[in-house]
Design an enzyme around this catalytic site. Structure first.
Site, PDB file in Angstrom:
ATOM      1  N   HIS A   1     -33.863 -16.638  96.855  1.00  0.00           N
ATOM      2  CA  HIS A   1     -33.603 -18.095  97.380  1.00  0.00           C
ATOM      3  C   HIS A   1     -33.850 -18.957  97.154  1.00  0.00           C
ATOM      4  O   HIS A   1     -34.742 -19.626  98.094  1.00  0.00           O
ATOM      5  CB  HIS A   1     -34.450 -17.540  99.290  1.00  0.00           C
ATOM      6  CG  HIS A   1     -33.307 -17.778 100.058  1.00  0.00           C
ATOM      7  ND1 HIS A   1     -33.667 -17.349 101.748  1.00  0.00           N
ATOM      8  CD2 HIS A   1     -32.848 -18.875 100.430  1.00  0.00           C
ATOM      9  CE1 HIS A   1     -32.906 -18.059 102.697  1.00  0.00           C
ATOM     10  NE2 HIS A   1     -32.714 -19.440 102.118  1.00  0.00           N
TER      11      HIS A   1
ATOM     12  N   ARG B   1     -26.509 -17.191 103.113  1.00  0.00           N
ATOM     13  CA  ARG B   1     -27.615 -15.763 104.387  1.00  0.00           C
ATOM     14  C   ARG B   1     -26.881 -14.212 103.524  1.00  0.00           C
ATOM     15  O   ARG B   1     -26.314 -14.226 103.680  1.00  0.00           O
ATOM     16  CB  ARG B   1     -27.017 -16.201 105.824  1.00  0.00           C
ATOM     17  CG  ARG B   1     -28.020 -17.423 106.470  1.00  0.00           C
ATOM     18  CD  ARG B   1     -30.233 -17.199 106.522  1.00  0.00           C
ATOM     19  NE  ARG B   1     -30.721 -18.266 106.402  1.00  0.00           N
ATOM     20  CZ  ARG B   1     -30.082 -19.766 105.811  1.00  0.00           C
ATOM     21  NH1 ARG B   1     -30.473 -19.891 104.878  1.00  0.00           N
ATOM     22  NH2 ARG B   1     -31.933 -20.090 106.519  1.00  0.00           N
TER      23      ARG B   1
HETATM   24  P1  NDP Z   1     -22.838 -27.266 107.897  1.00  0.00           P
HETATM   25  O1  NDP Z   1     -23.445 -26.299 109.879  1.00  0.00           O
HETATM   26  O2  NDP Z   1     -23.679 -28.379 107.771  1.00  0.00           O
HETATM   27  O3  NDP Z   1     -21.941 -26.480 107.960  1.00  0.00           O
HETATM   28  C1  NDP Z   1     -21.081 -25.280 108.248  1.00  0.00           C
HETATM   29  C2  NDP Z   1     -19.625 -25.273 107.601  1.00  0.00           C
HETATM   30  O4  NDP Z   1     -19.103 -24.020 108.027  1.00  0.00           O
HETATM   31  C3  NDP Z   1     -18.693 -26.245 107.837  1.00  0.00           C
HETATM   32  O5  NDP Z   1     -17.507 -26.258 107.708  1.00  0.00           O
HETATM   33  C4  NDP Z   1     -17.914 -25.269 109.330  1.00  0.00           C
HETATM   34  O6  NDP Z   1     -16.899 -25.272 109.719  1.00  0.00           O
HETATM   35  C5  NDP Z   1     -18.154 -24.336 108.503  1.00  0.00           C
HETATM   36  N1  NDP Z   1     -17.975 -22.622 109.142  1.00  0.00           N
HETATM   37  C6  NDP Z   1     -18.868 -22.558 110.726  1.00  0.00           C
HETATM   38  N2  NDP Z   1     -18.227 -21.183 111.137  1.00  0.00           N
HETATM   39  C7  NDP Z   1     -17.109 -20.685 110.556  1.00  0.00           C
HETATM   40  C8  NDP Z   1     -16.493 -19.733 110.799  1.00  0.00           C
HETATM   41  N3  NDP Z   1     -16.775 -19.272 112.013  1.00  0.00           N
HETATM   42  N4  NDP Z   1     -15.075 -19.803 110.051  1.00  0.00           N
HETATM   43  C9  NDP Z   1     -15.129 -20.949 109.481  1.00  0.00           C
HETATM   44  N5  NDP Z   1     -16.099 -22.232 108.936  1.00  0.00           N
HETATM   45  C10 NDP Z   1     -17.017 -21.520 109.820  1.00  0.00           C
HETATM   46  O7  NDP Z   1     -24.065 -26.182 107.157  1.00  0.00           O
HETATM   47  P2  NDP Z   1     -25.014 -26.625 105.866  1.00  0.00           P
HETATM   48  O8  NDP Z   1     -23.577 -26.764 105.427  1.00  0.00           O
HETATM   49  O9  NDP Z   1     -25.855 -27.897 106.271  1.00  0.00           O
HETATM   50  O10 NDP Z   1     -25.748 -25.622 105.200  1.00  0.00           O
HETATM   51  C11 NDP Z   1     -24.835 -23.983 105.164  1.00  0.00           C
HETATM   52  C12 NDP Z   1     -25.404 -22.209 105.259  1.00  0.00           C
HETATM   53  O11 NDP Z   1     -27.004 -23.011 104.347  1.00  0.00           O
HETATM   54  C13 NDP Z   1     -27.073 -23.252 106.148  1.00  0.00           C
HETATM   55  O12 NDP Z   1     -26.264 -22.752 107.715  1.00  0.00           O
HETATM   56  C14 NDP Z   1     -28.097 -22.360 105.358  1.00  0.00           C
HETATM   57  O13 NDP Z   1     -27.758 -20.978 105.935  1.00  0.00           O
HETATM   58  C15 NDP Z   1     -27.671 -21.998 104.289  1.00  0.00           C
HETATM   59  N6  NDP Z   1     -28.159 -22.989 103.581  1.00  0.00           N
HETATM   60  C16 NDP Z   1     -29.087 -21.555 102.174  1.00  0.00           C
HETATM   61  C17 NDP Z   1     -29.694 -22.256 101.399  1.00  0.00           C
HETATM   62  C18 NDP Z   1     -30.660 -21.492  99.931  1.00  0.00           C
HETATM   63  O14 NDP Z   1     -31.545 -22.204  99.237  1.00  0.00           O
HETATM   64  N7  NDP Z   1     -29.285 -20.241  99.388  1.00  0.00           N
HETATM   65  C19 NDP Z   1     -30.810 -23.549 101.138  1.00  0.00           C
HETATM   66  C20 NDP Z   1     -30.304 -24.580 102.563  1.00  0.00           C
HETATM   67  C21 NDP Z   1     -29.108 -24.167 103.295  1.00  0.00           C
HETATM   68  P3  NDP Z   1     -16.610 -26.933 110.146  1.00  0.00           P
HETATM   69  O15 NDP Z   1     -17.038 -28.456 109.164  1.00  0.00           O
HETATM   70  O16 NDP Z   1     -15.090 -26.957 110.853  1.00  0.00           O
HETATM   71  O17 NDP Z   1     -17.717 -27.431 111.664  1.00  0.00           O
END
Ligand code: NDP
Length: 312
Positions: A275, A227
Site C-alpha cells: 500500500h 482498494r
Molecule cells: P476519484 O473519486 O477522483 O475518481 C473516481 C473515478 O472512478 C471517477 O472517474 C469515477 O467516475 C469512477 N467511478 C466511480 N464509481 C464507478 C463505477 N461504479 N463505475 C465506473 N466508474 C466509476 O478518485 P481518485 O482518483 O482520487 O482515487 C481513486 C482511489 O484510489 C481512491 O478512492 C483510493 O481508494 C485509491 N488510492 C490508493 C492509494 C494507494 O496508495 N494505493 C493512494 C490514494 C488513493 P466519474 O469520473 O464518472 O465520476
C-alpha cells in the site's frame, strides 16, 4: 481560533502532524484524538484515518472532516457517519503525479516480466527473453478521477495504447473513453493490462473477480492500486494459476498488513507491494488541509468533497 482533532498514526503520528501544523498555522489548535481530556464537542475540524464507528457523530460542533487518504471508505463505512458534515478526500497536488509514476512503473514492471527477472536472479539463472514494446500493449484504467486520469495521461505519454472506464465519459488527450456498465465489456475486451483506480463503493466491491477476468484477453495483466475490497483475491490467484491472467501487481488488500501466512506472498506471478502507491508526506497533507480550511473559512466550497449520493 479553530481546533483540529487528529486521528492518524497514533501518538507518534500526531506529534509529527502537530509539528507541521504549528509551523504552518500557529493560530490553529491541534488535539490528539485519543487524549481523554479534550472536549470533542468543541472541535471545528477532524483529520482522520479509520475513526471508531460513532465517534464522528459524537462531535456535534464539526464544520467538516478531512480524510488523511484519497479514499473515504474508512470513514463512510461507519453506519453513524454524519452525512450532513462535509467530508473531503485528501488530494494534495503531488498525489496524482506520485500515483501516475507508480502505475507507470507497475505496468512497465509487468510488461518486462519483473516476476521472471526476480526469479532468475534468485536462482542465478542467466537467460535472455523478449517482451512487447509499450505501443503494442493496450492498457485500460478503471476510474478516471484525480488519480486515474493522471496515470492514464502518463501511460499514454510512454506510448501505451490507453483507454479508461468511468461512470461518465471523459475527454483526456490520448485516452479512449468508455463509460458506464454498458461499455465495460468493450473496454475489457481491448485491455491487455488492467489498472484499477476506482473508489471503494458498494458498486465497485469485488469488481475484480472471475466474471470480469473472463472478459479480458487471455493472459492479460492486472494492477490494483485502489482498494483491497475491489478484488476477490481467491479469484485473482485462480486466474493466475489457469493462465486467465499472466501476472499481477497488487498494492492493496482487504486485510492490511497482508497476513504472514497468506498464499498471496508466495505466488510466483504476483508482485506484492505494501500500500505504497501514493503516500504524500504529512507535511504535504498538512499544507493541503490548511488550504481547505482557508477556503471553507472564506465561505467557498473546495473540490473533492465526498458525495453520499454516489458513494465517493
Ligand atoms: P476519484 O473519486 O477522483 O475518481 C473516481 C473515478 O472512478 C471517477 O472517474 C469515477 O467516475 C469512477 N467511478 C466511480 N464509481 C464507478 C463505477 N461504479 N463505475 C465506473 N466508474 C466509476 O478518485 P481518485 O482518483 O482520487 O482515487 C481513486 C482511489 O484510489 C481512491 O478512492 C483510493 O481508494 C485509491 N488510492 C490508493 C492509494 C494507494 O496508495 N494505493 C493512494 C490514494 C488513493 P466519474 O469520473 O464518472 O465520476
Amino acid at each position: 481560533m479553530s481546533t483540529l482533532v487528529i486521528k492518524s498514526g497514533g501518538e507518534k503520528g500526531f506529534a509529527e502532524w502537530q509539528r507541521h501544523f504549528a509551523e504552518l498555522a500557529p493560530g490553529l489548535t491541534t488535539q490528539f484524538w485519543d487524549d481523554p481530556n479534550i472536549d470533542r464537542a468543541q472541535a471545528d475540524y477532524a483529520l482522520v484515518w479509520e475513526p471508531e464507528p460513532g465517534a464522528l457523530a459524537a462531535m456535534p460542533g464539526l464544520r467538516c472532516i478531512f480524510s488523511t487518504g484519497a479514499g473515504v471508505d474508512h470513514v463512510v463505512h461507519d453506519p453513524a457517519f454524519p452525512k450532513h458534515i462535509p467530508l473531503y478526500r485528501m488530494t494534495p497536488g503531488g498525489a496524482a503525479q506520485r500515483m501516475g509514476e507508480f502505475v507507470c512503473w507497475a505496468v512497465l514492471h509487468l510488461m518486462r516480466d519483473g516476476p521472471r527477472i526476480t526469479a532468475q536472479q534468485r536462482d542465478h539463472v542467466w537467460q535472455e527473453f523478449t517482451h512487447p514494446a509499450a505501443n503494442e500493449l493496450r492498457v485500460g484504467v478503471m476510474g478516471l478521477g484525480a488519480l486515474g486520469a493522471r496515470a492514464a495521461e502518463m501511460l499514454a505519454g510512454l506510448g501505451f495504447q490507453v483507454a479508461g472506464w468511468s461512470r461518465s465519459a471523459k475527454d483526456i488527450p490520448g485516452v479512449k473513453s468508455y463509460a458506464g456498465e454498458a461499455e465495460l465489456p468493450a473496454f475489457l475486451a481491448r485491455t491487455d493490462v488492467l489498472v484499477c483506480l476506482l473508489p471503494s463503493t458498494p458498486a465497485t466491491r469485488h469488481i475484480l473477480s472471475a466474471p470480469l477476468f473472463a472478459q479480458l484477453p487471455r493472459g492479460a495483466m492486472l494492477v490494483n492500486v485502489a482498494r483491497g475490497a475491489h478484488q476477490k483475491i481467491g479469484d485473482v490467484l485462480a486466474a493466475l494459476d489457469d493462465g486467465t491472467l499472466s501476472a499481477a501487481l497488487i498494492d492493496v488488500y482487504e486485510t492490511e498488513p497482508l497476513p504472514a501466512d497468506s498464499p498471496v506472498w508466495s505466488h510466483p506471478r504476483l508482485v506484492v507491494t505494501p500500500h505504497i502507491a501514493s503516500i504524500p508526506s504529512r507535511r504535504e497533507r498538512a499544507v493541503h488541509v490548511l488550504g481547505l480550511i482557508r477556503e471553507i473559512e472564506a465561505g467557498r466550497e473546495p473540490p473533492n468533497r465526498y458525495n453520499p449520493e454516489i458513494g465517493y
